[in-house]
Every structure is written in C-alpha cells, then in structure tokens.
Design an enzyme around this catalytic site. Sequence first.
Site, PDB file in Angstrom:
ATOM      1  N   GLY A 168       0.833  -1.209   0.000  1.00  0.00           N
ATOM      2  CA  GLY A 168       0.000   0.000   0.000  1.00  0.00           C
ATOM      3  C   GLY A 168       0.861   1.249   0.000  1.00  0.00           C
ATOM      4  N   ALA A 169       1.993   1.177  -0.729  1.00  0.00           N
ATOM      5  CA  ALA A 169       2.991   2.258  -0.660  1.00  0.00           C
ATOM      6  C   ALA A 169       2.737   3.376  -1.663  1.00  0.00           C
ATOM      7  CB  ALA A 169       4.390   1.686  -0.862  1.00  0.00           C
ATOM      8  N   SER A 170       1.630   3.336  -2.390  1.00  0.00           N
ATOM      9  CA  SER A 170       1.438   4.332  -3.451  1.00  0.00           C
ATOM     10  C   SER A 170       1.013   5.698  -2.918  1.00  0.00           C
ATOM     11  CB  SER A 170       0.398   3.834  -4.467  1.00  0.00           C
ATOM     12  OG  SER A 170      -0.882   3.786  -3.885  1.00  0.00           O
ATOM     13  N   ARG A 171       0.484   5.736  -1.705  1.00  0.00           N
ATOM     14  CA  ARG A 171       0.008   7.023  -1.164  1.00  0.00           C
ATOM     15  C   ARG A 171      -0.206   6.897   0.351  1.00  0.00           C
ATOM     16  NH1 ARG A 171      -6.238   6.590  -3.473  1.00  0.00           N
ATOM     17  NH2 ARG A 171      -6.979   5.418  -1.677  1.00  0.00           N
ATOM     18  N   VAL A 231      -2.726  -7.594  -3.221  1.00  0.00           N
ATOM     19  CA  VAL A 231      -2.358  -8.337  -1.998  1.00  0.00           C
ATOM     20  C   VAL A 231      -3.329  -9.488  -1.712  1.00  0.00           C
ATOM     21  CG1 VAL A 231      -1.210  -6.331  -0.954  1.00  0.00           C
ATOM     22  CG2 VAL A 231      -3.597  -6.830  -0.354  1.00  0.00           C
ATOM     23  N   SER A 281      -5.935  -0.621  13.201  1.00  0.00           N
ATOM     24  CA  SER A 281      -6.694   0.637  13.345  1.00  0.00           C
ATOM     25  C   SER A 281      -7.314   0.672  14.732  1.00  0.00           C
ATOM     26  CB  SER A 281      -7.816   0.693  12.306  1.00  0.00           C
ATOM     27  OG  SER A 281      -8.717   1.736  12.603  1.00  0.00           O
ATOM     28  N   TYR A 312     -14.570  -3.908   8.187  1.00  0.00           N
ATOM     29  CA  TYR A 312     -13.258  -3.283   8.415  1.00  0.00           C
ATOM     30  C   TYR A 312     -12.762  -3.586   9.838  1.00  0.00           C
ATOM     31  CZ  TYR A 312      -9.793   0.549   8.536  1.00  0.00           C
ATOM     32  OH  TYR A 312      -8.652   1.301   8.647  1.00  0.00           O
ATOM     33  N   ALA A 313     -13.660  -3.432  10.838  1.00  0.00           N
ATOM     34  CA  ALA A 313     -13.279  -3.684  12.241  1.00  0.00           C
ATOM     35  C   ALA A 313     -12.852  -5.138  12.419  1.00  0.00           C
ATOM     36  CB  ALA A 313     -14.436  -3.346  13.178  1.00  0.00           C
ATOM     37  N   ILE A 332      -6.158   9.677  10.722  1.00  0.00           N
ATOM     38  CA  ILE A 332      -5.002  10.277  10.044  1.00  0.00           C
ATOM     39  C   ILE A 332      -5.472  10.885   8.720  1.00  0.00           C
ATOM     40  CG2 ILE A 332      -2.624   9.885   9.282  1.00  0.00           C
ATOM     41  CD1 ILE A 332      -3.116   9.000  12.204  1.00  0.00           C
TER      42      ILE A 332
HETATM   43  P1  NAD Z   1      -5.087   4.946   1.313  1.00  0.00           P
HETATM   44  O1  NAD Z   1      -6.411   4.548   0.764  1.00  0.00           O
HETATM   45  O2  NAD Z   1      -4.618   6.338   1.160  1.00  0.00           O
HETATM   46  O3  NAD Z   1      -3.950   3.964   0.739  1.00  0.00           O
HETATM   47  C1  NAD Z   1      -4.163   2.571   0.709  1.00  0.00           C
HETATM   48  C2  NAD Z   1      -3.026   1.903  -0.018  1.00  0.00           C
HETATM   49  O4  NAD Z   1      -3.297   0.501  -0.098  1.00  0.00           O
HETATM   50  C3  NAD Z   1      -2.864   2.396  -1.452  1.00  0.00           C
HETATM   51  O5  NAD Z   1      -1.491   2.410  -1.762  1.00  0.00           O
HETATM   52  C4  NAD Z   1      -3.546   1.293  -2.261  1.00  0.00           C
HETATM   53  O6  NAD Z   1      -3.036   1.186  -3.578  1.00  0.00           O
HETATM   54  C5  NAD Z   1      -3.193   0.071  -1.451  1.00  0.00           C
HETATM   55  N1  NAD Z   1      -4.097  -1.053  -1.701  1.00  0.00           N
HETATM   56  C6  NAD Z   1      -5.411  -1.126  -1.440  1.00  0.00           C
HETATM   57  N2  NAD Z   1      -5.889  -2.319  -1.823  1.00  0.00           N
HETATM   58  C7  NAD Z   1      -4.844  -3.011  -2.337  1.00  0.00           C
HETATM   59  C8  NAD Z   1      -4.698  -4.320  -2.895  1.00  0.00           C
HETATM   60  N3  NAD Z   1      -5.740  -5.159  -3.020  1.00  0.00           N
HETATM   61  N4  NAD Z   1      -3.469  -4.700  -3.335  1.00  0.00           N
HETATM   62  C9  NAD Z   1      -2.416  -3.856  -3.248  1.00  0.00           C
HETATM   63  N5  NAD Z   1      -2.486  -2.630  -2.704  1.00  0.00           N
HETATM   64  C10 NAD Z   1      -3.690  -2.213  -2.263  1.00  0.00           C
HETATM   65  O7  NAD Z   1      -5.142   4.523   2.859  1.00  0.00           O
HETATM   66  P2  NAD Z   1      -4.319   5.073   4.115  1.00  0.00           P
HETATM   67  O8  NAD Z   1      -5.164   6.054   4.830  1.00  0.00           O
HETATM   68  O9  NAD Z   1      -2.935   5.434   3.729  1.00  0.00           O
HETATM   69  O10 NAD Z   1      -4.308   3.745   5.009  1.00  0.00           O
HETATM   70  C11 NAD Z   1      -3.221   2.848   5.034  1.00  0.00           C
HETATM   71  C12 NAD Z   1      -3.508   1.784   6.061  1.00  0.00           C
HETATM   72  O11 NAD Z   1      -3.729   2.381   7.334  1.00  0.00           O
HETATM   73  C13 NAD Z   1      -4.758   0.958   5.772  1.00  0.00           C
HETATM   74  O12 NAD Z   1      -4.558  -0.384   6.136  1.00  0.00           O
HETATM   75  C14 NAD Z   1      -5.789   1.592   6.663  1.00  0.00           C
HETATM   76  O13 NAD Z   1      -6.825   0.703   6.996  1.00  0.00           O
HETATM   77  C15 NAD Z   1      -4.955   1.973   7.874  1.00  0.00           C
HETATM   78  N6  NAD Z   1      -5.529   3.044   8.678  1.00  0.00           N
HETATM   79  C16 NAD Z   1      -5.700   4.306   8.176  1.00  0.00           C
HETATM   80  C17 NAD Z   1      -6.261   5.281   8.985  1.00  0.00           C
HETATM   81  C18 NAD Z   1      -6.461   6.699   8.517  1.00  0.00           C
HETATM   82  O14 NAD Z   1      -7.037   7.484   9.283  1.00  0.00           O
HETATM   83  N7  NAD Z   1      -6.043   7.078   7.319  1.00  0.00           N
HETATM   84  C19 NAD Z   1      -6.655   4.972  10.282  1.00  0.00           C
HETATM   85  C20 NAD Z   1      -6.468   3.696  10.758  1.00  0.00           C
HETATM   86  C21 NAD Z   1      -5.888   2.733   9.940  1.00  0.00           C
END
Ligand code: NAD
Length: 250
Positions: free
Chosen positions: A16-19, A67, A145, A158-159, A191
């Site tokens: 999930g490193a794209s963003r 994934v 989370s 999700y939970a 976040i």
């Molecule tokens: P985001 O949506 O900005 O990024 C998600 C990343 O996961 C992207 O790079 C996407 O390409 C990748 N991804 C999604 N499905 C995929 C798949 N099937 N195969 C490969 N890559 C896949 O999300 P974020 O806010 O950066 O969240 C990152 C992690 O942190 C997640 O697991 C999310 O549940 C967790 N999280 C985020 C928050 C928040 O407030 N942003 C809070 C709690 C937990």
Amino acid sequence: MLSTRYLEGQVALVTGASRGLGRAIAQELAAQGASIAAVARSADALAATLESVRAAGGTAEAFPVDVADSAAVDAMVDQANTRFGKIDILVNNAGITRDGLLMRMKTEDWDTVINTNLKGAFHFTRPVGRLMVKQRAGRIVNISSVVGLMGNAGQANYAASKAGLIGFSKSVAREFASRGITCNVVCPGFIETDMTKGLGEELQKKLLEKIPLQRLGQPDDIAGVVAFLCSPAASYITGQIITVDGGMVM
Ligand code: NAD
C-alpha cells in the site's frame, strides 16, 4: 540511543505504498537507509512514491500486485528477494474500506475487505516469514486501526479485518520469536489521507472533540512509529499494539 540512518543496508517491503500512510512509511524507512520494495496494485500508482524516495537519495523499486492474490504475492516476493537479495522488514499496510450498516452489507463488501486487509497480510507474512526465518532476523509491522480495538458502526467488515490482524500478529510474534523476528501492530487513529478525506467537516469536528491532543494525525505520525519498531531500539518489543491516535483510545 538511535544512530542516524539506523536501517542502512536493510531491505523493507511496504504494501500500500502508493500514497497515504504507506508512502510516508516508505519515505521514512528509506530516509533511515533501507532500500524499499514498494507494493500497490499498479506500477503507475507507485511512480510518485519511487520518485520521492529517489529524489531524497534513496533506493526504491515498484512491485505491482493485488495483496488479495496469494499466488501473485508469492511470485512477487520471489522477484523482490531476487532483486534485493533479502527482505529484512515487512510492513503490511495495504487496506481498504467498504462501509455500510451490517443489515445491508453485501457479502462481496465483507469478502473484499477481509481478503485485502487481513488475508493480504497473511499472503505476505508467509513467504517473507520463510526468508526471515532462514536469516534468523526480521521485523514485521502490521497496520491495524483503533476501529479494530473499539469497533465502529457501519464498519463491521473493516473492524473485523483490523481486529483479526491483532490476533494474527500476536500469533506470528509467538511463532517467530525464537528466530529473532519481531511482529508488532500499529493502530492509527484518524489520520489525514485519501482514505479519510471524504468524511466531511461536521464529522471531522466531532472526531476532534474526542482527541485529547486536539488535532488530526498526519502520515508522518505513523511513519515515525513504524520506523522505531524496525530500529535497534525496539529489538526487545514483540507482540505489542501501539496506538497512535492523539489519545483517543486510552
Ligand atoms: P489509502 O487509501 O490512502 O492507501 C491505501 C493503499 O493501499 C494504497 O497504496 C492502495 O493502492 C493500497 N491497496 C489497497 N488495496 C490493495 C490491494 N488489493 N493490493 C495492493 N495494494 C492495495 O489509505 P491510508 O489512509 O494510507 O491507510 C493505510 C492503512 O492504514 C490501511 O490499512 C488503513 O486501513 C490503515 N488506517 C488508516 C487510517 C487513517 O485514518 N487514514 C486509520 C487507521 C488505519
């Protein structure tokens, strides 16, 4: 005390490193000296992450894979291991939401979230774990989370995936401890990323009232803690959950 660039010579695979959080984690691990195997569904989506790591003098390669696809992940881990010669750090960060009230939740939305968030971590930990066991060292950090700790109306899928990651991580920590591998969990609160930007001002205001530190989190707040868990300073920490949420859950 931590020296600078304490991950020099190490290789980190970040899903999930794209963003969002994944990009910030990749940037921080690279800033500490690690070479990055960056994973997301498409190579195009990873271009900006690679660019930012390389612009800062780091090394990063894109490994596009879903994934949720076990066989494709096995092949991808093989490619990354061939390219870099080893994998020292695994960060299972890829995650999605498909929110909806339980009584109306589609089975497909349940399955997609579990297959990505929970099964995806299993798909990576199995082949990367094999490599780490052979080298008798490794760090695994799973991004859960606060919703996995507290539950949330409208996010049962999700939970469940995020709570599942916690039980998974503690089991991995116990299984791999004798091989010098640690496995810990980071539970972010709210976040600011693409995942959360659609929530609207009213909801954000309500959330802020529940956050003692009175601000939303930034991706770097998570990246720093992940890097710490991969550092020599954290070598005696395993099976733990670190909540990074401005004090929302305590
Ligand atoms: P985001 O949506 O900005 O990024 C998600 C990343 O996961 C992207 O790079 C996407 O390409 C990748 N991804 C999604 N499905 C995929 C798949 N099937 N195969 C490969 N890559 C896949 O999300 P974020 O806010 O950066 O969240 C990152 C992690 O942190 C997640 O697991 C999310 O549940 C967790 N999280 C985020 C928050 C928040 O407030 N942003 C809070 C709690 C937990």
